[in-house]
Each structure stands twice: as C-alpha cells, then as structure tokens.
Design an enzyme around this catalytic site. Structure first.
Site, mmCIF file in Angstrom:
data_model
loop_
_atom_site.group_PDB
_atom_site.id
_atom_site.type_symbol
_atom_site.label_atom_id
_atom_site.label_comp_id
_atom_site.label_asym_id
_atom_site.label_seq_id
_atom_site.Cartn_x
_atom_site.Cartn_y
_atom_site.Cartn_z
ATOM 1 N N SER A 107 1.408 -7.948 -2.422
ATOM 2 C CA SER A 107 1.737 -8.103 -3.829
ATOM 3 C C SER A 107 1.987 -6.729 -4.449
ATOM 4 C CB SER A 107 0.577 -8.805 -4.551
ATOM 5 O OG SER A 107 0.864 -8.948 -5.911
ATOM 6 N N GLY A 108 3.141 -6.576 -5.068
ATOM 7 C CA GLY A 108 3.509 -5.295 -5.652
ATOM 8 C C GLY A 108 4.363 -4.427 -4.757
ATOM 9 N N THR A 112 10.006 -9.516 -4.761
ATOM 10 C CA THR A 112 10.823 -10.217 -5.752
ATOM 11 C C THR A 112 12.074 -9.421 -6.095
ATOM 12 O OG1 THR A 112 8.847 -11.269 -6.681
ATOM 13 C CG2 THR A 112 10.818 -11.237 -8.060
ATOM 14 N N ASN A 157 -0.284 -5.869 -9.115
ATOM 15 C CA ASN A 157 1.138 -5.952 -9.449
ATOM 16 C C ASN A 157 1.288 -6.576 -10.829
ATOM 17 O OD1 ASN A 157 3.895 -6.170 -9.461
ATOM 18 N ND2 ASN A 157 4.013 -7.733 -7.866
ATOM 19 N N SER A 160 3.519 -10.241 -10.245
ATOM 20 C CA SER A 160 3.183 -10.800 -8.939
ATOM 21 C C SER A 160 3.594 -12.266 -8.875
ATOM 22 C CB SER A 160 1.677 -10.667 -8.696
ATOM 23 O OG SER A 160 1.309 -11.287 -7.487
ATOM 24 N N SER A 161 4.296 -12.642 -7.808
ATOM 25 C CA SER A 161 4.665 -14.046 -7.595
ATOM 26 C C SER A 161 3.427 -14.808 -7.144
ATOM 27 C CB SER A 161 5.760 -14.164 -6.534
ATOM 28 O OG SER A 161 6.945 -13.539 -6.951
ATOM 29 N N GLY A 377 2.437 -11.977 0.047
ATOM 30 C CA GLY A 377 1.976 -11.155 1.151
ATOM 31 C C GLY A 377 0.490 -11.314 1.400
ATOM 32 N N GLU A 379 -3.271 -10.842 1.285
ATOM 33 C CA GLU A 379 -4.049 -10.400 0.121
ATOM 34 C C GLU A 379 -5.520 -10.211 0.498
ATOM 35 O OE1 GLU A 379 -1.513 -12.285 -3.619
ATOM 36 O OE2 GLU A 379 -3.504 -13.100 -3.142
#
Length: 1001
Positions: A107-108, A112, A157, A160-161, A377, A379
C-alpha cells in the site's frame, strides 16, 4: 537494448538480467538506488517492470512521451510503463490472444497510479471514433468514482485501495477499444464503521460533507462539518494536507454519468452518516433505547413536520423501543454497524455493475482483452486482523501464480529455441496456500465450521480449533504451540503465519463476526440473518481470478515504496529490501537468468554488431543465423559462453555482452574518424531506402498485374464456357479473341490464290456463322423488308432437341381451303421433310425442288415450288416460318441452291391457287372470300423503306467484308466492322419501332 548498454555506468543496469552478480540482493538494491537517485524509477527484469515510487511529479507521462513509445521494440528505449503497455497491446494484436497486466506492491507503492497511466496510454494510443471515445471516457471516469468509494487514507498511504480491482479492456480485431468490464474483490467494509488512529473512512464521505453544495446537504439533512459524524472522526484525521476533498468532489460528481446514480449515491452516503449517529441507552430492563430519535426519523423518511402534528417524543420512543427490542446496547450497536456496512457494501457492488453496464460492448463478434489487476499488496500492521489475513492470502495465491507463469513462459522459450533448461531453486509457497485454503484442515475451513457450530462459538474457540488442527504445521504458530522464546512475542489471542514474505501475527478478535457478516432478523424484518462466510467467498473469487489469469498471457508491474514517510528523494534500504523479498523479485531474476543472461533475435543482433567483423560489414547477404555465427567466432566467443537457438542467440554471461558492446563503442569511434566510411554508410542507408522503395513499387505493380491476370483468366474461362451461346456480355470478348486469333493465324497461312477455296484455314464456328450471314445478304439484301433485323439474330444448327442438319417449327397451309396446320420442317442432306409429330407428311428432294418464293414484305411465308410432273407430290408447299432468313439460308447451303424471291406462287397444275401479299396495321394470314390466301404484313412507309434500303446497302458492304477476307485487311477492322453492324441494326430497329408506334397512336 542500446540505451541499456551504453548508459549502464552512469545510471546503472536498465535490465536486472544483465546484472553480473544476479544472486546478490545487495547488488540488486545498489542498482535500484543508483537509478532512483537519477529519477529513473523504472527498471526491467526481462519483461517484468519494477517501479519505485518517487513521491513527486516527474515529467515522463506527457503526450510526447506516449508518442515516443508507440510501436517501439520493448528494449529499444529506456524502461517505462508505456513500453510495457504498448508491447502488451501489439503482442495481443499480432498473436490474437488475451493478455493481463498484474500490478502488485505494498500500500502506497503506486499501484493505482500505474493502473491510471496504462489506461491513459490506451486512451491516447488507440484509434479514435465517437463510439470508442465514449468507451474510453467511461473507462477513465471509472477511476475517480471507484477511488472515491473504494479508497481511503491509511497509515501507509493517503490514497490506499481498500478493495481489489480487475478490469478487462476489450479490443476488436482492428485494435480499437470497444468495451470494458470490472470485477471487485473484498471491499474493506469494516472501515465504514471503524478507523484506526490517523486513518480515515472512504474518501466519498469527506468529499460529500466538505464539497457538497448547501442545497444538496440540506436535502440530505447533513452539515458541512465532519466532526458532527461519528463514523468520520474515529481516526482523528478528517483533514489531510495532501488531499483536497472539495476539488475531488467536483471530479467525482462529473464522473457520475447518470442523475439516478447521483441521487442514489448521495442518499446512501447520507444514510450511513445518519446511521452512525444513532446512539443507544439501556432502559430499566437493560434493553437498548434511542438517545437521538431525529437521526432515525431521517432514515425512515419521516418528515420533521410530523412532530408538529402532535407525535410526542414518548410515542417515538415507544416505536423505536418496539423496533429494537429485545436488543442490548452492545447488540444494538453491532446491528447498527452491520447494517451500515451492508448498505455501503451492496451500494459499492451496485455502482460497479452500473459502470460495467455503461462500458458493455453488445457486439458478439470475437474480441481480445487486456486485463488490469490492481490488487492490494502484502500488509503488515501493528495489529493485523481479518482483512489483513485475506489480503495476505491473496498475495500468496498471486505469488504462486506468478512463479508458475514465469517458469512456464521461460521453459517454453527454451524449448521453442531448443536450448537446454536448467532447474531453478525457488521458494514454493504452495504449502502456505494449502495451510489457508485446504478443505477440512485449512484456516478458512476451520473458520467456517466455527461460525456454523452450535453453542457459544467465539474467536478464542476458533483459535483453539486451529491449534488442534495445525499443531504440527511448520508455518503456523500460536502462544500455546510456540517455544519459550517465541511465546514472549505472542499474545494468547494471536496466531502467526510464516508467509513467503515473512512472518505476520494476526489477532483473532473479530474474525468470526467479520467472516459471518450478519444482519439480524429482528430489525423490523428488514434484513434476514444470513451468514455469507466472507473468507470462503473470497477464496472462491480468488480461484475464479486465478482461472481468468491462467487463460491469458502475463505481464507484470512490481511497485516498491522508497520510504515510509512518503518523502521525495529518500531511499530506505531496509524497507526496499523487505519488499524485494516478499515480491519475489530475486526468484524471478533467478528464473530469467537460468543459464543465459541475454537473448536476442539473429537479425537484430547482426544489425547492431556487424561492424565488428569484416565478413559481416558493411552488409551480410546470407542467412542471419549464419552471419551471427561468423560474427561471434570472429569476436572469440567460447563454446560455453553462448548457444544458437532456432531464432535467437543466447549469451550466458553479461560480461560477454558488455565486452561486445565496449568493442562496438570503440568501433563506432574509429568509424567516425573516417569521413569516407561515414559517407559510405550514409550512401548505403540512402541506397537501402531507395532499394526498399523501388522494391515496394515493383511489388505493388506485380500485385496489380496478378490481380489483372486473375480477372482476365476468369473472364476468358467464363466466355469459353458460353462460347456456343448467343453473343452476350460474358462471351463477347472471348468471341472477339477467337476472331482476332484466327486473323493472326490467317495472315501467316494465306492461300496462293484467293479463288483457291481448299487452301483457306478452317474458320472457327463464330466465323462460320458470319459466312452464313454473308450468304443471307446475297439472297435477301434489298428484297426483304425485315432483312436488317435478321443481322443481329444468331443462327443455330437446329431448333429442336435432337441433332439433324436443321429443323424448325412451321405452319403449313393446305391446298384445299388453305387450312393452317402446325408442322415441323426438317432439312437433311438430301431432302426436306414436313413432319407431324413422328409421321412424315411430305418429302421434297432437293433435286426435284424447282424453286422457293417469298414476298418482299415483312411476312414469314415460304413457298416451295415442286414440278407438276411429280405425281407423288401434292403441289407447291406453302409454309409460314418465324425464322425465314435462317431457314432459307440453311436450305441454300444444304441443297447447294440459290433462292430467289418472287411475289406469286402457283399450285398444282390444273388447280391454281393465288397467294396475295399486302400491307396492313397488323400481320395476319387468312383465306379471303375470293378463295385467295391473304398474307398481310406490317405497313412500311416510304421513308422507312428508304432507311431500310440505306441500311441494307451498309450491311451488304459490311457483309461482303466478312467472308472471304482480303489478305491485306488490318486486324482491327474486323472488330470495327462487327461493332458497326451492331450499331446499325440497333438504330434501324429503334427507328422502325418508333415510327410504327406513332402511326398506331
């Protein structure tokens, strides 16, 4: 590859496959860091793209950059996400198969953004039409909508998605983007009701509250202050410096392409916010009662004016009491939050379906697709719960798929090139996937069983069941199962999994409730108490996703975070090393380097390095593979340093390639000193271009000639098949060819004397007919009014089905009373027969035939004059024939007699009959009162008769040229004469018909 080789000292190696110390993580990180310091965030591992998030804007995504990478060889330019997108697109078109691009990372790390850049590239590079522009617009507009409803700020992030997204971009056979489809995976619904410290809810909540217009907020019962809503302030981070909620609201509002979607989306967001503000207090019995009824009134759609109509707060409390009873406060809060999550989750699914409907391509024709997988991703947080467990399980599955597809593609290339494959050692994470998903023993199966087990099932009983089932598994450990040292790092409610990327400790608190995702039956019977078993559904979705990906050709983008603080220019070695490990980049590099560091097509390799060998410079005229063999032998390659495949050369060590490249740089420098050589290179280049253009011109001409030849041959065959028929469009050119060919042969085989008929070449059938018409002109020119019309009518051998010299239907008139009787006239070699069906009525020998008479008018009466001395005959034979000219011409040829036209014919001796011919309005034959046979033909005016005479003269002149032909007649005259005959006949027929029509009117 040129840029990668020449710039390696300054900016590092652009393809890790060419890294000499390819097994060293330190060398790998040093190369990444060197490139990152030069703002070069992209590096290849073969066709895999590694991307390091710079946390700043770089001028590498402009329209100009897109144009540079369009249609360029993958390794020809420096690594870029546009290069990967372009090669995936052109490979799809060339091979007509499906592809997908897997974008993964923490994440980050920029997943995206990478997905956005790929979509933007396809939006610019694909052909443009109104329909296609609409499809691409919907694809691009789906990004801000899905980000608003599915992304949030987390600790790692700001955008973050919190869901997985797979999008198929559909292309037609021309390469036009014609549709799309999105699949969503595991939306983190728990974030709707709870956020950790320094985290936010989904973006859309803050965008609506901060950016919504005053009238809209008033309609929804909202205020423009996030602090008034409990679902938005739990993380104490409603305002973020890097996020402009007001501007983002405008973007999302414009992207929501339908008014109905507008209103429903606004209503749902407002409903969730109001629901979060519903508070409960216990009554005397311990049951939950409402503390704030205004929020519930808004949710139930009750107008505030109801209060003014006398509905007291006591009555309201009684109603809500009735609705919520018999919940405790904790149960009521749980039910409220479950309802909020369910409303938001189903709305998100509904929104994805609406987007799919807007991008749907209804054309059923064959299409190819490129899939984009933007998945969460791996985590690892301070506290990891059910969501992190599912996310990390997803990454385990994708890592397993990644290794399988990478090994598969590499092995297939080695087998296709007939190169020996060396086994590669890599971490096989199948054991971890089985630990999570195995039936009856896996963590998901145990979790589902515990959710369904009767009795008091809790998160701790779930943990106990795991300890019973997995007590000896090497990748699973709990406080109870751990050794003394490890036990100190584990709480009693935790379990730890040894993932391929490292150890992760999960807290079991909330696992059962999040897996059940329950809605209680007794909330006014609005929803049923149904267990959805989220983990099992997610497992099934992943299996379906795996099947989708296995059916397509893979491309990979691995995104890395450069630092945790999201600061530009900072490269955290420890953080990047950890990501390199759990993304499996070293394993992928080892697979790509399984034996050979570099592979290249023969023609490309030879084109680049041919100046290094005198035998291949300035050009090599043989097979490219042989030229490469000569080149590497000249360069001194050892047998174990390279292998020759079917279409490529494989070089084992990077140092071998680098030495070749260094030699090439020196060679270029030496060549630059020699101006003459440079001029020769330029001349060679220009001549090659000219030669290429000339070959193109010649090839196009040859293609045109071939196409012309095909048409001519088709027409010739078609004319040949119709050669015996009347002249038509199909056979006219063929008949003209026959005439011309005969004349060409005739000029070389002329008789010594024109009168010598035996030495003339035998004419083809088409010219034999013209000879017959020449005889017709001798007999009838100027004597028969309808002669001109006969010129265009083809003669045939017979008018009946069986083969005789000639036959034709006639009408015979009896000598007694001139009664008309239908008969057949048959001409043989010796006699003419009048036949009724199969019975011969009269036979006339040609030797006894005294003569034949016809009139000068346009009638069909023929009279055979038979000698009166012949007692076997019945007198002169009177007939009417529709094809008079043809029949008498055939008779003159067969009987070898010249026919003369007369006006009156006699009957048998002693009994004379009179045949009178006259003109009238209508053609007819009848017996008159005076006993004569009256033959009436169409009236012909003096002007018409003059025109006919003129035309006859013209046709006669033309006919005399038909047969025989003078030896000095030009070949072209035959075609011109035939054309004049056709034109004259046509004009004559047209004028006569027009005049007769005018008289009738």
């Amino acid at each position: 590859m040129e840029g990668a080789l020449t710039a390696r000292d300054r900016v590092g190696i652009q393809d890790f496959v060419l890294l000499d110390a390819h097994t060293s993580e330190t060398a790998f990180l040093d190369n990444l860091k060197k490139r990152f310091s030069e703002d070069l965030i992209y590096t290849y591992i073969g066709t895999l793209l590694v991307s390091v998030n710079p946390y700043k804007e770089l001028d590498i995504y402009s329209k100009k950059q897109m144009d540079i990478y369009m249609g360029v060889n993958f390794f020809e330019l420096p690594p870029h996400i546009f290069a990967l997108a372009d090669n995936a697109y052109h490979t799809m078109l060339a091979e007509a198969n499906n592809h997908f691009i897997l974008i993964s990372g923490e994440s980050g790390a920029g997943k995206t953004e990478a997905s956005k850049k790929i979509l933007q590239y396809y939006a610019v590079s694909c052909p443009s039409t109104t329909l296609l522009d609409n499809v691409r617009d919907r694809m691009l507009l789906s990004n801000p909508v899905l980000e608003a409803f599915g992304n949030s700020k987390t600790l790692k992030n700001d955008n973050s998605s919190r869901f997985g997204k797979y999008m198929d971009i559909q292309f037609d056979i021309q390469g036009d983007a014609v549709g799309g489809h999105i699949l969503g995976y595991l939306l983190e619904k728990s974030r709707v009701v709870h956020q950790n410290h320094r985290e936010r809810n989904f973006h859309i909540f803050y965008q609506l509250v901060k950016g919504g217009e005053e009238d809209l907020l008033h309609q929804l019962g909202l205020e423009s202050n996030c602090q008034h809503y409990s679902y938005l302030v739990q993380g104490e981070c409603a305002n973020v410096a890097s996020i402009n909620d007001k501007n983002d609201w405008k973007t999302v509002r414009n992207a929501l392409f339908c008014d109905d979607i507008h209103s429903i989306a606004y209503w749902v967001i407002a409903s969730v916010l109001h629901l979060g503000n519903v508070q409960f207090e216990p009554d005397s019995k311990g049951y939950a009662t409402l503390n704030n009824s205004a929020e519930l009134l808004w949710l139930l759609g009750v107008n505030v004016q109801v209060l003014q109509e006398g509905l007291t707060s006591r009555k309201i409390e009684a109603k809500t009491d009735e609705v919520l009873s018999p919940f405790t406060v904790d149960h009521a809060i749980y039910a409220r939050d479950a309802l909020a999550k369910a409303i938001y989750g189903r709305t998100f699914t509904w929104l994805v379906n609406k987007i799919n409907d807007s991008m749907e391509n209804k054309d059923s024709s064959c299409k190819t697709v490129i899939g984009l997988l933007d998945i969460y991703g791996f985590e690892v947080f301070y506290v990891n719960s059910f969501e992190q467990f599912c996310i990390n399980y997803c990454n385990e599955k994708l890592q397993q798929l990644f290794i399988q597809l990478t090994l598969k593609s590499e092995q297939e290339e080695y087998e296709a090139e007939n190169i020996g494959w060396e086994p590669v050692q890599f971490f096989n994470n199948k054991i971890i996937c089985d630990l999570v998903e195995e039936k009856h023993r896996g963590i998901i199966s145990v979790l589902d069983e515990e959710c369904l087990r009767p009795g008091e099932a809790t998160d701790l009983t779930f943990l106990e069941r795991l300890e019973e089932k997995l007590d000896s598994h090497p990748h699973f450990v709990t406080h109870k199962l751990a050794d003394k040292k490890t036990r100190k790092t584990l709480e009693r409610g935790d379990f730890r999994l040894l993932h391929y990327a490292g150890e992760v400790t999960y807290c079991v608190v909330g696992f059962l409730s999040k897996n059940n995702d329950l809605l209680y039956r007794n909330i006014k019977d609005v929803s049923l108490q149904v267990s959805t078993h989220v983990a099992s559904q997610f497992k099934s979705s992943l299996l379906g996703l795996t099947d989708i990906l296995m059916s397509k050709e893979p491309w990979y983008v691995r995104c890395l975070k450069s630092n945790e603080s999201q600061q530009p220019g900072q490269f955290d070695d420890v953080l990047v090393r950890h990501q390199v490990k759990y993304l499996g980049l070293m394993e992928h590099l080892r697979v790509r380097r399984a034996g050979f560091a570099y592979r290249c097509r023969y023609d490309v390799f030879l084109q680049r390095y041919k100046p290094l060998c005198p035998a291949t410079w300035p050009y090599w005229r043989g097979v490219a593979a042989e030229g490469v063999e000569v080149l590497v032998q000249h360069l001194g390659y050892l047998p174990d340093e390279y292998k020759m495949g079917r279409t490529k050369i494989f070089i084992r060590h990077p140092r071998t390639l680098f030495a070749t490249e260094d030699a090439f740089e020196v060679c270029k420098h030496d060549l630059g000193k020699d101006r003459k050589t440079k001029i020769n290179q330029e001349v060679l280049f220009i001549s090659t271009k000219i030669e290429t253009c000339w070959r193109g011109v010649q090839a196009r001409k040859a293609k045109g000639r071939r196409q012309w030849a095909v048409k001519v041959i088709k027409k010739f065959i078609k004319g040949y098949m119709a050669r015996g028929e009347a002249k038509t469009t199909d056979n006219s050119e063929y008949l003209a060819f026959v005439r011309q060919n005969y004349l060409n042969r005739l000029k070389d085989n002329l008789p010594k004397m024109v009168l010598d008929k035996t030495s003339w070449l035998t004419p083809p059938p088409v010219l034999t007919e013209l000879q017959l018409k020449g005889i017709t002109s001798v007999i009838f020119k100027g004597k028969k009014d309808s002669y001109p019309q006969s010129v265009s009518q083809p003669y045939v051998d017979t008018r009946i089905s069986q083969y005789i010299v000639y036959s034709i239907p006639i009408v015979k008139y009896d000598r007694n009373g001139f009664k008309a009787r239908p008969r057949q006239l048959i001409l043989t070699q010796t006699a003419a027969y009048v036949v009724d069906d199969a019975k011969i009525k009269q036979r006339v020998l040609y030797t006894t035939l005294k003569g034949v008479s016809v009139s000068t008018l346009s009638d069909g009466i023929i009279i055979f004059h038979i000698p009166s001395e012949d007692d076997k005959q019945k007198g002169d034979l009177i007939m009417q024939c529709d094809h008079l000219f043809e029949a008498l011409t055939k008779l003159s040829v067969v009987a070898n007699k010249i026919v003369h036209s007369v006006t009156i014919a006699s009957m048998k001796a002693g009994k004379e009959g009179i045949v009178e011919f006259s003109s009238g309005q209508e053609s007819m034959v009848y017996k008159d009162k005076n006993g004569h046979l009256m033959v009436v033909s169409d009236a012909v005016t003096a002007a018409e008769r003059g025109l006919v005479a003129c035309s006859q003269t013209c046709l006669c002149c033309l006919g005399q040229l038909l047969w025989p032909l003078p030896h000095n007649l030009p070949q072209i005259w035959d075609q011109a004469r035939a054309q004049l005959v056709r034109i004259t006949c046509f004009l004559l027929t047209f004028i006569l018909a027009a005049r007769r029509m005018s008289r009738l009117q």
